[in-house]
Motif scaffolding. Structure first.
Motif, PDB file in Angstrom:
ATOM      1  N   ASP A 284      49.142  50.566  43.617  1.00  0.00           N
ATOM      2  CA  ASP A 284      50.532  51.025  43.756  1.00  0.00           C
ATOM      3  C   ASP A 284      51.168  51.272  42.394  1.00  0.00           C
ATOM      4  O   ASP A 284      52.332  50.944  42.150  1.00  0.00           O
ATOM      5  N   GLY A 285      50.352  51.857  41.493  1.00  0.00           N
ATOM      6  CA  GLY A 285      50.851  52.247  40.194  1.00  0.00           C
ATOM      7  C   GLY A 285      50.859  51.138  39.154  1.00  0.00           C
ATOM      8  O   GLY A 285      51.133  51.396  37.978  1.00  0.00           O
ATOM      9  N   ARG A 286      50.561  49.918  39.542  1.00  0.00           N
ATOM     10  CA  ARG A 286      50.556  48.804  38.577  1.00  0.00           C
ATOM     11  C   ARG A 286      49.117  48.536  38.131  1.00  0.00           C
ATOM     12  O   ARG A 286      48.220  48.417  38.965  1.00  0.00           O
ATOM     13  N   GLU A 287      48.931  48.446  36.799  1.00  0.00           N
ATOM     14  CA  GLU A 287      47.592  48.232  36.271  1.00  0.00           C
ATOM     15  C   GLU A 287      47.221  46.756  36.348  1.00  0.00           C
ATOM     16  O   GLU A 287      48.005  45.883  35.980  1.00  0.00           O
ATOM     17  N   TYR A 288      46.019  46.488  36.815  1.00  0.00           N
ATOM     18  CA  TYR A 288      45.524  45.130  36.973  1.00  0.00           C
ATOM     19  C   TYR A 288      44.328  44.830  36.071  1.00  0.00           C
ATOM     20  O   TYR A 288      43.660  43.824  36.258  1.00  0.00           O
ATOM     21  N   GLY A 289      44.075  45.691  35.102  1.00  0.00           N
ATOM     22  CA  GLY A 289      42.989  45.423  34.166  1.00  0.00           C
ATOM     23  C   GLY A 289      41.803  46.353  34.356  1.00  0.00           C
ATOM     24  O   GLY A 289      41.876  47.392  35.023  1.00  0.00           O
ATOM     25  N   ARG A 290      40.661  45.983  33.734  1.00  0.00           N
ATOM     26  CA  ARG A 290      39.424  46.788  33.808  1.00  0.00           C
ATOM     27  C   ARG A 290      38.291  45.927  34.328  1.00  0.00           C
ATOM     28  O   ARG A 290      38.247  44.715  34.096  1.00  0.00           O
ATOM     29  N   THR A 291      37.369  46.575  35.017  1.00  0.00           N
ATOM     30  CA  THR A 291      36.140  45.880  35.411  1.00  0.00           C
ATOM     31  C   THR A 291      35.251  45.724  34.183  1.00  0.00           C
ATOM     32  O   THR A 291      35.244  46.567  33.282  1.00  0.00           O
ATOM     33  N   LYS A 292      34.498  44.615  34.168  1.00  0.00           N
ATOM     34  CA  LYS A 292      33.648  44.316  33.025  1.00  0.00           C
ATOM     35  C   LYS A 292      32.178  44.532  33.378  1.00  0.00           C
ATOM     36  O   LYS A 292      31.778  44.326  34.525  1.00  0.00           O
ATOM     37  N   ALA A 293      31.441  44.938  32.337  1.00  0.00           N
ATOM     38  CA  ALA A 293      30.022  45.245  32.551  1.00  0.00           C
ATOM     39  C   ALA A 293      29.248  43.968  32.864  1.00  0.00           C
ATOM     40  O   ALA A 293      29.568  42.881  32.377  1.00  0.00           O
ATOM     41  N   LEU A 294      28.227  44.111  33.684  1.00  0.00           N
ATOM     42  CA  LEU A 294      27.316  43.026  34.017  1.00  0.00           C
ATOM     43  C   LEU A 294      25.990  43.333  33.348  1.00  0.00           C
ATOM     44  O   LEU A 294      25.398  44.394  33.577  1.00  0.00           O
ATOM     45  N   GLN A 295      25.526  42.436  32.506  1.00  0.00           N
ATOM     46  CA  GLN A 295      24.329  42.693  31.708  1.00  0.00           C
ATOM     47  C   GLN A 295      23.137  43.019  32.605  1.00  0.00           C
ATOM     48  O   GLN A 295      22.853  42.318  33.575  1.00  0.00           O
ATOM     49  N   GLY A 296      22.496  44.123  32.252  1.00  0.00           N
ATOM     50  CA  GLY A 296      21.303  44.540  32.988  1.00  0.00           C
ATOM     51  C   GLY A 296      21.600  45.226  34.289  1.00  0.00           C
ATOM     52  O   GLY A 296      20.687  45.417  35.103  1.00  0.00           O
ATOM     53  N   ASP A 297      22.850  45.591  34.530  1.00  0.00           N
ATOM     54  CA  ASP A 297      23.193  46.236  35.795  1.00  0.00           C
ATOM     55  C   ASP A 297      24.225  47.311  35.521  1.00  0.00           C
ATOM     56  O   ASP A 297      25.064  47.164  34.630  1.00  0.00           O
ATOM     57  N   VAL A 298      24.111  48.382  36.257  1.00  0.00           N
ATOM     58  CA  VAL A 298      25.093  49.450  36.088  1.00  0.00           C
ATOM     59  C   VAL A 298      26.414  49.102  36.754  1.00  0.00           C
ATOM     60  O   VAL A 298      27.456  49.634  36.410  1.00  0.00           O
ATOM     61  N   ALA A 299      26.342  48.185  37.753  1.00  0.00           N
ATOM     62  CA  ALA A 299      27.560  47.766  38.439  1.00  0.00           C
ATOM     63  C   ALA A 299      28.307  46.740  37.568  1.00  0.00           C
ATOM     64  O   ALA A 299      27.727  46.060  36.714  1.00  0.00           O
ATOM     65  N   SER A 300      29.638  46.607  37.826  1.00  0.00           N
ATOM     66  CA  SER A 300      30.466  45.699  37.035  1.00  0.00           C
ATOM     67  C   SER A 300      30.427  44.283  37.604  1.00  0.00           C
ATOM     68  O   SER A 300      29.923  44.044  38.712  1.00  0.00           O
ATOM     69  N   GLN A 301      30.998  43.365  36.829  1.00  0.00           N
ATOM     70  CA  GLN A 301      31.277  42.033  37.376  1.00  0.00           C
ATOM     71  C   GLN A 301      32.386  42.141  38.429  1.00  0.00           C
ATOM     72  O   GLN A 301      33.108  43.133  38.508  1.00  0.00           O
ATOM     73  N   GLU A 302      32.499  41.070  39.242  1.00  0.00           N
ATOM     74  CA  GLU A 302      33.565  41.048  40.244  1.00  0.00           C
ATOM     75  C   GLU A 302      34.915  40.864  39.547  1.00  0.00           C
ATOM     76  O   GLU A 302      35.067  40.016  38.672  1.00  0.00           O
ATOM     77  N   LEU A 303      35.889  41.649  39.964  1.00  0.00           N
ATOM     78  CA  LEU A 303      37.266  41.508  39.488  1.00  0.00           C
ATOM     79  C   LEU A 303      38.130  41.113  40.680  1.00  0.00           C
ATOM     80  O   LEU A 303      38.241  41.881  41.646  1.00  0.00           O
ATOM     81  N   LYS A 304      38.716  39.874  40.606  1.00  0.00           N
ATOM     82  CA  LYS A 304      39.561  39.410  41.706  1.00  0.00           C
ATOM     83  C   LYS A 304      41.016  39.656  41.360  1.00  0.00           C
ATOM     84  O   LYS A 304      41.500  39.269  40.297  1.00  0.00           O
ATOM     85  N   ILE A 305      41.709  40.305  42.264  1.00  0.00           N
ATOM     86  CA  ILE A 305      43.143  40.566  42.117  1.00  0.00           C
ATOM     87  C   ILE A 305      43.846  39.866  43.261  1.00  0.00           C
ATOM     88  O   ILE A 305      43.617  40.185  44.430  1.00  0.00           O
ATOM     89  N   ASP A 306      44.695  38.880  42.917  1.00  0.00           N
ATOM     90  CA  ASP A 306      45.340  38.024  43.927  1.00  0.00           C
ATOM     91  C   ASP A 306      46.824  38.352  44.035  1.00  0.00           C
ATOM     92  O   ASP A 306      47.373  39.125  43.252  1.00  0.00           O
ATOM     93  N   ASN A 307      47.456  37.727  45.039  1.00  0.00           N
ATOM     94  CA  ASN A 307      48.909  37.817  45.253  1.00  0.00           C
ATOM     95  C   ASN A 307      49.374  39.249  45.452  1.00  0.00           C
ATOM     96  O   ASN A 307      50.393  39.682  44.904  1.00  0.00           O
ATOM     97  N   LEU A 308      48.630  39.961  46.243  1.00  0.00           N
ATOM     98  CA  LEU A 308      49.025  41.340  46.581  1.00  0.00           C
ATOM     99  C   LEU A 308      49.865  41.302  47.843  1.00  0.00           C
ATOM    100  O   LEU A 308      49.484  40.670  48.840  1.00  0.00           O
ATOM    101  N   PRO A 309      51.036  41.940  47.841  1.00  0.00           N
ATOM    102  CA  PRO A 309      51.883  41.938  49.036  1.00  0.00           C
ATOM    103  C   PRO A 309      51.124  42.508  50.230  1.00  0.00           C
ATOM    104  O   PRO A 309      50.344  43.467  50.111  1.00  0.00           O
ATOM    105  N   GLN A 310      51.359  41.904  51.394  1.00  0.00           N
ATOM    106  CA  GLN A 310      50.687  42.387  52.585  1.00  0.00           C
ATOM    107  C   GLN A 310      51.237  43.755  52.976  1.00  0.00           C
ATOM    108  O   GLN A 310      52.385  44.089  52.719  1.00  0.00           O
ATOM    109  N   GLY A 311      50.339  44.518  53.569  1.00  0.00           N
ATOM    110  CA  GLY A 311      50.668  45.893  53.949  1.00  0.00           C
ATOM    111  C   GLY A 311      49.701  46.865  53.299  1.00  0.00           C
ATOM    112  O   GLY A 311      48.696  46.495  52.692  1.00  0.00           O
ATOM    113  N   GLN A 312      49.993  48.138  53.409  1.00  0.00           N
ATOM    114  CA  GLN A 312      49.105  49.182  52.863  1.00  0.00           C
ATOM    115  C   GLN A 312      49.422  49.413  51.390  1.00  0.00           C
ATOM    116  O   GLN A 312      50.573  49.435  50.983  1.00  0.00           O
TER     117      GLN A 312
END
Length: 453
Positions: free
Chosen positions: A330-358
C-alpha cells in the motif's frame, strides 16, 4: 430597745419599808422577809419572765421573793416556750432549773441522681431521698455527695415545723467525650485503650488531658489531645484523609501505551499512585485492538490491572526470486529481501502488523519487471508468499573476462553487475543468469574497448 420592768408591791409595803411620813423624816426600813431565787435554763440564754414581768436573761437571780406561788416563763428562739410554777413556803435560797425543748423542723432532701449521702453540719443523716424529722431550727449547712460527682453544699435556715425541701442536682466529677469522624466507622482509642467506633460516646473520663486516636482502613490515622473538665462534655470531630491507591498496569503483549481516563501515562508495565476512586484504563499497541477496563481503586490498597490486547493485524512471509527486491505494501516500503547463499531465491522476509483487509503488494528491482498483486490480510493470520520477478530483456554485451583457472574452459566472458564491500563480485555469466564470485575465487578483468576505425 431596752424595757424596764418593776415588781408591783402594795403601797403599804413601800410606806413601811421606807418609813415614809409626811410629817417626819424617813426611818430605816425594816428587813423584809423573802427567798433568793436563782433561775437557770438548759440551754442558757433564755428570756425569763417572773409573774408577768421580764427580769432578764438566764441564768439570773431574784434577791428576795415572797412566799407563795409564782409563775416563771422561759423563752428562747428555736425552743418551745417553757412555763413552771414555783412554790415558796419558807425563806431560803432556791435554785430553779428549766429545761427547754427544742423546736425541731422537717427537712426533705432530694438529689439527681438519687442515692447521695447527706450530711447536716457534718453528721451523716442518710441517703437521698431522705426525710429529716429532728433538725433544729436555725441555720445549717447541708453537704450532698456521691462517688463520681462533685459534692454540693447548701446553707439553709430552718424556721419551724413547716416541711422544707432541698433539691440538689449533682454534677459529675468526671467528663465525657463524644467522637465523630468523616467517614464514620473509625476505631477510637482513648490514651491507648480501645473505646469503640465512630460515632461513639466515652463516659466517665477523668478530668485532665487525654489523647484521642482515630484509625480507619484506607485513611491516614488522626491524633488529637482533649482537655476534659469535670461535668463537661467535649466533642471531637475529625475528617480522615484517604490514603492514595497504588496500581500496577500490565498488558499482554507488553510495551503497550497506557491511558488513564484518556490521559497518556506511559508504557506497560506501569506503576501508578492514584487517589481512591473509579478509573478507566486503556492499552493501545500497533496491530492490536485497544483493550479497556474500568476498576475502582480502594484507598490505601494495592491493585493490579491486566489488559489483554487482541491482535487485529496479519502478517506475510515473503520469498523472492531473485533477492534484493524492494517490497512495498500500500505504498509503504518494508525493506528488501536478502540473498540466500547458494540459492537464487531470497531469505524469508516477515512483515508483521499489517491491517486486516485487502492490500497491494508491490515488488521492484532494477532490471526486472515490477510485480504487483492484491493480497487479503486476515487478523492473527500469516500468509506465505513466493514471488518470482521477470527480468527485463537487455542486450548481453560482456564487459569483463572471468578466469577461475588456467584452462580455457575456466575462462568466460560476462557482464559485471556489482562489486561488494567484502570483495565478492556479481557477474551475469549468460543472458539472465547471475553468479556471485567470492573474493579470490576468480580473476575478473575488464575487456578493453575495441579501437575505433
Amino acid at each position: 430597745m431596752t424595757r424596764k420592768y418593776h415588781l408591783a408591791f402594795p403601797a403599804a409595803f413601800f410606806a413601811a419599808l421606807f418609813g415614809l411620813s409626811a410629817c417626819r423624816p424617813p426611818a430605816p426600813p425594816p428587813e423584809q422577809p423573802g427567798s433568793q431565787v436563782y433561775i437557770q435554763t438548759d440551754p442558757a440564754g433564755a428570756a425569763i419572765n417572773f409573774d408577768g414581768i421580764d427580769i432578764g436573761i438566764s441564768p439570773t437571780t431574784l434577791p428576795s421573793v415572797r412566799t407563795g406561788e409564782h409563775l416563771i416563763t422561759a423563752r428562747k428562739q428555736g425552743y418551745f416556750e417553757a412555763r413552771k410554777t414555783l412554790s415558796i413556803a419558807a425563806e431560803g435560797r432556791i435554785v430553779e432549773e428549766i429545761k427547754l425543748a427544742p423546736i425541731q423542723g422537717l427537712l426533705i432532701v432530694h438529689s439527681v441522681p438519687a442515692g447521695a449521702e447527706v450530711q447536716i453540719d457534718g453528721a451523716n443523716r442518710g441517703r437521698t431521698p431522705v426525710l429529716v424529722r429532728d433538725i433544729l431550727t436555725g441555720k445549717h449547712r447541708i453537704t450532698v455527695s456521691l462517688p463520681g460527682f462533685v459534692p454540693q453544699v447548701r446553707d439553709i435556715d430552718v424556721a419551724g415545723r413547716v416541711p422544707q425541701k432541698v433539691e440538689v442536682k449533682l454534677t459529675s466529677s468526671m467528663g465525657q467525650i463524644s467522637v465523630a469522624s468523616t467517614p464514620a466507622g473509625a476505631l477510637v482509642t482513648l490514651d491507648g485503650t480501645p473505646s469503640g467506633a465512630t460515632p461513639c460516646e466515652i463516659p466517665s473520663v477523668a478530668p485532665g488531658k487525654h489523647v484521642i486516636e482515630i484509625a480507619l482502613q484506607g485513611h491516614a490515622s488522626a491524633r488529637t489531645e482533649v482537655d476534659v473538665q469535670a461535668g463537661q462534655k467535649r466533642a471531637v470531630k475529625i475528617t480522615l484523609a484517604p490514603l492514595p491507591a497504588t496500581v500496577l498496569v500490565n498488558s499482554i503483549p507488553g510495551k503497550a501505551r497506557i491511558y488513564v481516563k484518556d490521559a497518556f501515562r506511559g508504557e506497560s508495565p506501569l506503576n501508578l499512585v492514584l487517589p481512591a476512586g473509579a478509573y478507566t484504563f486503556r492499552a493501545e499497541l500497533n496491530g492490536f485492538e485497544a483493550a479497556t477496563k474500568t476498576n475502582t481503586l480502594a484507598a490505601g490498597e494495592t491493585n493490579t490491572v491486566e489488559l489483554r490486547l487482541t491482535k487485529n493485524t496479519g502478517a506475510i512471509i515473503l520469498v523472492t526470486e531473485p533477492a534484493d527486491v524492494s517490497v512495498f505494501i500500500d505504498g509503504r516500503e518494508y525493506g528488501r529481501t536478502k540473498a540466500l547463499q547458494g540459492d537464487v531465491a531470497s531469505q524469508e522476509l516477515k512483515i508483521d502488523n499489517l491491517p486486516q483487509g485487502q492490500a497491494l503488494l508491490h515488488l521492484t528491482r532494477p532490471g526486472f519487471f515490477d510485480l504487483k498483486k492484491n493480497i487479503d490480510i486476515s487478523a492473527n493470520k500469516t500468509i506465505i508468499l513466493n514471488e518470482k520477478l521477470v527480468a527485463r530483456p537487455v542486450p548481453f554485451i560482456p564487459n569483463v573476462i572471468v578466469r577461475t583457472g588456467p584452462a580455457p574452459e575456466q575462462t568466460a566472458k560476462g557482464v559485471l553487475k556489482e562489486r561488494y564491500a567484502n570483495g565478492d563480485t556479481e557477474v551475469e555469466v549468460a543472458p539472465g543468469i547471475f553468479k556471485t564470485f567470492k573474493a579470490g575465487e576468480a580473476v575478473i578483468t575488464p575487456i578493453p574497448p575495441e579501437p575505433e576505425n
